[in-house]
Enzyme design. Structure first.
Site, PDB file in Angstrom:
ATOM      1  CG  ASP A   1       4.349  21.554 -23.885  1.00  0.00           C
ATOM      2  OD1 ASP A   1       4.351  22.716 -23.430  1.00  0.00           O
ATOM      3  OD2 ASP A   1       5.335  21.033 -24.436  1.00  0.00           O
TER       4      ASP A   1
ATOM      5  CD  GLU B   1       2.701  26.167 -24.801  1.00  0.00           C
ATOM      6  OE1 GLU B   1       3.576  27.026 -24.585  1.00  0.00           O
ATOM      7  OE2 GLU B   1       2.960  24.958 -24.965  1.00  0.00           O
TER       8      GLU B   1
END
Length: 622
Positions: free
Chosen positions: A337, A366
């Site tokens: 993330d 990400e």
């Protein structure tokens, strides 16, 4: 004069391994009376090197070739351009649209140089990924034990998620549908029927929201999802179906309601909020203890961690740390993330730990932009140079696909695709996560056919759905989007339920439950067919991409492999289109759409074509 994507001018094209000899050639109009030429290359620190070029003959009757070699010895990002001495003085040859050269402007070409040690996992190449928001996929019905009392359970699987604030005015994300790990395991046959080879699970660790991006305990599975044994069983069963499982790692922040911070006092242990002597105190930055601390995007429920803190590094990346623990239990890798908020030192250590534990572990980040030249917090990031990310979430391809299908200039969308292919290392391109929607975006069907959300709030989004006419058009466009997604270089990733026809605006409306028993069966069969086609077309795995047409209403390209070529074309409009097809493509195998006739390919309204042609066998004695 120069074209960075044409091997006649630059060989090899694309990103190169350190130590590779790169040959440059430029073609200058003879009327310029060029007397000298040079290649200039700068790095991300502003250092510039100049390489003289040699005259090497005529290019026809009116132009001259100049050439030189450049050998980058170390990994890193380079930017290059040319200077030529002419009767008009010294001119610069710079980059323009499409990788072409022009004697004006200031844009430079990019040369990505990656480490010779940069290897990515082979097992993902050629596969299909499937993203699951665990609470909303399938509930096994197994009893839930040790579930906190403050969680609100839906009694009806098909009702919508809560979107309204509670009595305090906050959006708490504390409504749950009961999807669990056993439920995912029960649906492995279904996933295999789609051709899925990799499951990406949104966070599964103990947290106190339904999205679980506010981690409460990295070492425990959230009790609503099951336990460690359930995860182990899922991984083992998935392996029998040819599927591997990767986990979502949220390492830039934790939840305030966690064993580490414990602001809400849920845990018996002393969190950083409770005591300055807490073993976790050094993980966080307090401006004034305990209530004034650094948070992720100023959300007080998400205190930032100091990723390079020695204790935190050991806890996550150490020999008995979180990264290794879940790989040992059965995970095949990690999706990180907000990777652009993780420092290089932390990313290096995480990847090292993952690869030491499992040499073929996947580390996927990400990143919403071009990850090869991403600059975050004043630093050029080195994600794709070796030692960090294997792959990234390919948002630029999503933007290109959905942009084209919603009216953007096809040439601009093709350029977006080609820039990524030029800038990324080939081993990254083979396993790029090509999605058209995730838990952070509107559903693809809604983007393609719905009224744009713009600045409309949750109440507006909650009551706006596709009309029958909008949905029918959207389903046609979704077929085109998925066809492009499955045939462009990289790995297609289905966001759970897209294949069944789910729609929805932003969070939480894009996180509805999978509509078991109410799927759009025609769309589902379309996705299954795409999975079969992908499995049986080696050119979609082994080759690069050659753009063919990007104008008016059409988008078309080729994938050319060792023994097979694939031709892809789509028409985004509601009327007929015709594309000229080269003579050699008259005898082809039609996988989707119509066969070409008289060097013309007909694409009906919202039509498509997928053709393959096998390479001609070599004759004896040749």
């Amino acid at each position: 004069m120069f074209h960075s994507r044409n091997p006649q001018y630059r060989f090899p094209t694309g990103a190169v391994e350190e130590g590779t000899n790169v040959h440059f050639k430029i073609s200058m109009d003879r009327d310029l009376r060029c007397s000298a030429a040079a290649l200039l290359i700068s790095d991300t620190h502003g250092n510039t090197e100049r390489y003289g070029m040699f005259w090497c003959g005529m290019n026809g009757d009116h132009a001259e070739w100049w050439e030189c070699d450049y050998r980058p010895e170390t990994a890193g990002l380079r930017f290059y351009w040319f200077e030529v001495d002419t009767w008009r003085g010294r001119l610069t040859l710079n980059r323009t649209y499409g990788g072409d050269g022009i004697l004006s402007g200031k844009d430079r070409w990019q040369l990505t140089v990656f480490s010779h040690e940069y290897k990515t996992p082979d097992w993902l190449s050629g596969g299909i990924m499937y993203q699951i928001f665990p609470d909303r996929f399938f509930c096994s019905g197994a009893p839930k034990e040790n579930v906190p009392a403050d969680r609100k359970m839906h009694q009806n699987w098909i009702e919508g998620p809560h979107w309204w604030p509670d009595e305090t005015g906050e959006i708490t994300n504390k409504d749950y549908f009961g999807g669990d790990l056993k439920g995912i395991e029960e649906k492995l046959d279904y996933l295999e029927s789609l051709g899925v080879t990799c499951l990406y699970l949104n966070p599964i660790f103990e947290s106190h929201s339904n999205h679980r991006y506010d981690t409460a305990d990295y070492s425990r599975i959230d009790p609503l999802l099951g336990d460690e044994e359930d995860f182990r069983s899922l991984c083992e069963s998935a392996k029998k179906h040819g599927i591997r499982v990767i986990l979502d790692g949220v390492f830039s922040h934790t939840g305030s309601d966690s064993v580490y911070f414990n602001r809400e006092g849920r845990y018996r242990s002393q969190g950083a909020y409770n005591s300055k002597n807490s073993p976790y105190s050094s993980w966080y930055t307090f401006r004034h203890w305990p209530n004034d601390y650094e948070c992720w995007w100023n959300f007080i429920t998400l205190p930032n961690v100091n990723e390079t803190n020695e204790d935190y590094m050991r806890y996550i990346n150490g020999k008995n740390g979180i990264i290794r623990k879940w790989l040992r239990v059965g995970a095949a890798g990690w999706r990180l993330d907000v990777a652009d908020e993780l420092p290089d030192e932390f990313l290096n250590a995480l990847t090292k730990a993952a690869k030491e534990e499992k040499s073929d572990a996947l580390v996927l980040g990400e990143v919403w932009e071009d990850a090869s030249n991403k600059c975050a917090y004043g630093q050029n990031r080195r994600y794709l140079l070796g030692g960090q990310l294997d792959s990234v979430m390919n948002y630029p391809f999503r933007d290109a696909i959905l942009g084209f299908l919603t009216g953007a200039n096809p040439a601009d969308m093709m350029e977006c695709v080609m820039n990524i292919l030029e800038n990324y290392p080939p081993q990254t391109i083979h396993i790029l996560m090509n999605h058209i929607g995730t838990h952070d975006t509107e559903r693809a069907l809604t983007v393609l056919a719905g009224e744009p959300a713009y600045h409309h709030g949750r109440e507006w989004q909650s009551c706006h759905h596709l009309s029958h006419e909008q949905r029918e058009k959207g389903l046609k466009l979704l077929r085109l989007a998925s066809l492009l997604q499955y045939t462009l270089p990289g790995i297609p990733c289905i966001y759970y339920g897209d294949e069944a026809g789910l729609e929805g605006y932003r969070d939480p409306f894009n996180r509805g439950t999978y509509p078991w028993g109410q799927e759009d069966q025609e769309l589902l069969e379309w996705y299954r067919n795409l999975g079969k086609i992908r499995k049986n077309c080696p050119a979609l795995t082994e080759s690069g991409m050659v753009p063919y047409l990007a104008e008016k209403e059409c988008f078309s390209f080729l994938r050319i492999g060792k023994d097979q070529a694939v031709f892809v074309a789509v028409n985004r409009s509601g009327w007929d289109q015709y594309i000229h097809i080269p003579y050699e493509w008259q005898q082809v195998h039609v996988l989707l759409g119509e066969a070409p006739k008289n060097e013309q390919l007909h694409l009906g309204p919202y039509g498509y074509s997928l053709l393959t042609m096998e390479a001609a066998p070599e004759e004896d004695g040749e």
